[in-house]
Motif scaffolding. Sequence first.
Motif, PDB file in Angstrom:
ATOM      1  N   GLU A  76      25.987  27.006  37.399  1.00 58.83           N
ATOM      2  CA  GLU A  76      27.198  26.440  36.820  1.00 58.83           C
ATOM      3  C   GLU A  76      27.320  26.809  35.339  1.00 58.83           C
ATOM      4  N   ASP A  77      26.165  26.897  34.655  1.00 68.69           N
ATOM      5  CA  ASP A  77      26.189  27.256  33.234  1.00 68.69           C
ATOM      6  C   ASP A  77      26.692  28.680  33.052  1.00 68.69           C
ATOM      7  N   ILE A  78      26.199  29.573  33.909  1.00 72.66           N
ATOM      8  CA  ILE A  78      26.615  30.970  33.823  1.00 72.66           C
ATOM      9  C   ILE A  78      28.090  31.108  34.172  1.00 72.66           C
ATOM     10  N   ALA A  79      28.529  30.373  35.207  1.00 73.11           N
ATOM     11  CA  ALA A  79      29.931  30.438  35.633  1.00 73.11           C
ATOM     12  C   ALA A  79      30.862  29.926  34.538  1.00 73.11           C
ATOM     13  N   SER A  80      30.446  28.893  33.808  1.00 72.10           N
ATOM     14  CA  SER A  80      31.294  28.330  32.757  1.00 72.10           C
ATOM     15  C   SER A  80      31.416  29.283  31.567  1.00 72.10           C
ATOM     16  N   ALA A  81      30.412  30.117  31.370  1.00 73.69           N
ATOM     17  CA  ALA A  81      30.457  31.081  30.268  1.00 73.69           C
ATOM     18  C   ALA A  81      31.271  32.314  30.621  1.00 73.69           C
ATOM     19  N   ALA A  82      31.433  32.578  31.917  1.00 73.84           N
ATOM     20  CA  ALA A  82      32.173  33.758  32.365  1.00 73.84           C
ATOM     21  C   ALA A  82      33.658  33.583  32.078  1.00 73.84           C
ATOM     22  N   PRO A  83      34.386  34.645  31.761  1.00 75.91           N
ATOM     23  CA  PRO A  83      35.826  34.555  31.488  1.00 75.91           C
ATOM     24  C   PRO A  83      36.610  34.209  32.741  1.00 75.91           C
ATOM     25  N   GLU A  84      37.770  33.618  32.543  1.00 78.79           N
ATOM     26  CA  GLU A  84      38.596  33.201  33.681  1.00 78.79           C
ATOM     27  C   GLU A  84      39.262  34.391  34.359  1.00 78.79           C
ATOM     28  N   SER A  85      39.699  35.358  33.553  1.00 79.32           N
ATOM     29  CA  SER A  85      40.425  36.501  34.100  1.00 79.32           C
ATOM     30  C   SER A  85      39.437  37.522  34.653  1.00 79.32           C
ATOM     31  N   HIS A  86      39.507  37.762  35.947  1.00 77.58           N
ATOM     32  CA  HIS A  86      38.570  38.690  36.586  1.00 77.58           C
ATOM     33  C   HIS A  86      39.236  39.972  37.067  1.00 77.58           C
ATOM     34  N   GLU A  87      40.544  40.018  37.070  1.00 76.56           N
ATOM     35  CA  GLU A  87      41.223  41.158  37.674  1.00 76.56           C
ATOM     36  C   GLU A  87      42.336  41.687  36.779  1.00 76.56           C
ATOM     37  N   SER A  88      41.991  41.918  35.517  1.00 75.87           N
ATOM     38  CA  SER A  88      42.980  42.481  34.604  1.00 75.87           C
ATOM     39  C   SER A  88      42.293  43.222  33.466  1.00 75.87           C
ATOM     40  N   VAL A  89      43.011  44.210  32.939  1.00 75.33           N
ATOM     41  CA  VAL A  89      42.582  44.923  31.743  1.00 75.33           C
ATOM     42  C   VAL A  89      43.588  44.552  30.667  1.00 75.33           C
ATOM     43  N   ASP A  90      43.172  43.733  29.726  1.00 69.28           N
ATOM     44  CA  ASP A  90      44.083  43.215  28.706  1.00 69.28           C
ATOM     45  C   ASP A  90      43.918  43.991  27.403  1.00 69.28           C
ATOM     46  N   VAL A  91      44.892  44.867  27.111  1.00 64.82           N
ATOM     47  CA  VAL A  91      44.851  45.671  25.883  1.00 64.82           C
ATOM     48  C   VAL A  91      45.179  44.775  24.700  1.00 64.82           C
ATOM     49  N   GLU A  92      44.287  44.775  23.707  1.00 60.02           N
ATOM     50  CA  GLU A  92      44.467  43.932  22.530  1.00 60.02           C
ATOM     51  C   GLU A  92      44.980  44.716  21.327  1.00 60.02           C
ATOM     52  N   ALA A  93      44.727  46.017  21.293  1.00 62.11           N
ATOM     53  CA  ALA A  93      45.169  46.834  20.157  1.00 62.11           C
ATOM     54  C   ALA A  93      45.151  48.296  20.547  1.00 62.11           C
ATOM     55  N   PHE A  94      45.876  49.108  19.781  1.00 65.23           N
ATOM     56  CA  PHE A  94      45.857  50.560  19.946  1.00 65.23           C
ATOM     57  C   PHE A  94      45.343  51.181  18.655  1.00 65.23           C
ATOM     58  N   VAL A  95      44.367  52.068  18.780  1.00 64.98           N
ATOM     59  CA  VAL A  95      43.752  52.701  17.609  1.00 64.98           C
ATOM     60  C   VAL A  95      43.808  54.215  17.744  1.00 64.98           C
TER      61      VAL A  95
END
Length: 321
Positions: free
Chosen positions: A78-97
Amino acid sequence: MARPIWSGSLSFGLLNIPVSLMSGERRTDISFRMLDSRDKKPIRFERVNAETGEEVPWKDIVKAFEYDKGSYVVIEKEDIASAAPESHESVDVEAFVDAGSIGTRFYEKPYILVPGKKAEKGYVLLRETLKKTGKIGIARVVIRTREYLCAVMPEDDALVLILLRYPQELVDPADYALPTGATSSYRIADKEFQMATQLIESMSADWTPDAYHDEFRQRLSEIIKTRIKAKGGKAKVPDTPAHREDAATNVVDFVALLQKSLQDNTRTPAAAKRPAKKAANRTAKKTATKKAAKKTPAKKAAKKATKASRRKTTETLRKAS
């Protein structure tokens, strides 16, 4: 056909492109099993208690973090699961460099993003825009249970996703003793720079990945085939020359070395190595021919001496009779 690791979306801003994350590498390593040399039976590794030596079943095994020597804290699922991110099926681009702003040491593992049905327009739009602007996307992606930093970049007709290492995972080159300061402090002459530049230009070639092969794997595969044919693994394999410790030379006269390299026009690509064998074979044949030519007069002289001796013997017998 290869199966996707997951199917989800590639998102930047308000645009979402349905994609599948596919593996971008193919493992070709040759794997081995460990055997008991006495009867050639496989060795089995067991999970045993370090104190009692008894085997421990999977259901009784837990994960723990050693925070001090011999001191552990158990981490529940449960500890490991709580640390894992919620989004498992997406590539979220945060910036372009800028494409050239990321050091090569950050790149780790490639994947390929494949567009979903009717998602080709958004896929091509992002791919071609990245090519036009010279940018790459910096994103986060979850593979299995771990979140990774990654780069999304165009390569021919594909959008490639490459996992990136975090800065904390890289060793700072400054931690090592490296040559620093002005080049003049190393007494490098202008002529040496000119000849080094000339040598690099003479050895320059287009990047052709197909010209390079895992030669170690090929040789090892041939050895394995030889062992299999021998039935019982007793076939002898030719020994390769051992590496000499004095093979590396601390060259002082760089100009002479560069001059010789330019004269030899040495090239490193694999394709350039092949003619050397043919030249060696021709040299060996010429040497053998010369040796044979040298031996021929000696044989003729020996035959003449034998015939003369026989004639003398015949004449002596006639006189005696």
